[in-house]
Write a protein that holds these residues in place. Sequence first.
Motif, PDB file in Angstrom:
ATOM      1  N   ARG A 127       3.742  98.383  50.627  1.00 10.96           N
ATOM      2  CA  ARG A 127       3.671  97.315  49.631  1.00 10.96           C
ATOM      3  C   ARG A 127       2.253  97.108  49.117  1.00 10.96           C
ATOM      4  N   LEU A 128       1.255  97.412  49.937  1.00 11.85           N
ATOM      5  CA  LEU A 128      -0.131  97.178  49.544  1.00 11.85           C
ATOM      6  C   LEU A 128      -0.658  98.256  48.596  1.00 11.85           C
ATOM      7  N   GLY A 129       0.077  99.342  48.424  1.00 10.89           N
ATOM      8  CA  GLY A 129      -0.297 100.357  47.457  1.00 10.89           C
ATOM      9  C   GLY A 129      -1.502 101.197  47.842  1.00 10.89           C
ATOM     10  N   LEU A 130      -1.849 101.214  49.105  1.00 12.39           N
ATOM     11  CA  LEU A 130      -2.977 102.019  49.567  1.00 12.39           C
ATOM     12  C   LEU A 130      -2.463 103.349  50.114  1.00 12.39           C
ATOM     13  N   PRO A 131      -3.236 104.422  49.949  1.00  9.45           N
ATOM     14  CA  PRO A 131      -2.801 105.693  50.534  1.00  9.45           C
ATOM     15  C   PRO A 131      -2.747 105.573  52.050  1.00  9.45           C
TER      16      PRO A 131
END
Length: 190
Positions: A19-23
């Motif tokens: 959900r945080l959109g980090l790799p």
Amino acid sequence: MTPLLLASTSRYRRELLERLGLPLETARPAVDEAPVAGETPRAMAMRLARAKAEAVALIHPGRWVIGSDQVAELNGAPLGKPGTAERAQAQLAAMSGQIVQFHTAVCLMRDGEDLQACDLTRVHFRALGAAEIARYVAAEQPLDCAGSFKCEGLGISLFEAIENRDPTALVGLPLIALSQLLREAGYTLP
């Protein structure tokens, strides 16, 4: 940006972290999850979250690693993952009509530096009959979940109320606390 390492193979935690959109990547931590005599459920969750992060960080120097653990507490005693349908039914029967606390700890670690947080969720179980407990366990098979339920699924029907500051904590990874730790570590969110 170097991907975060999630020290877990839990699909629930991975889905939350996405959900945080980090790799991100995942790695299985080799950690003994046995309780320590006299340890409180909160302390156990904090210790295990840190141990998981540390186990993976040791073999991935220079990488930020996320470890997390959740310990359910009923009347001061920890409840583990049931593992079998019979134990899941017994846990749910014991929690019937009770308030159960869930300590969800997270640790962000890199090269020995660590940042930690722990979220507390109180779940008010409604009075549950043996037949509905059996139906629930058969339907959702919550054998790998602390407390023997999946709140993101049919398990929500077992409750009267949930008290917490972070709804993701009960699923297994407190994203509000983790977001703060990631900002402290230099990540930009959102």
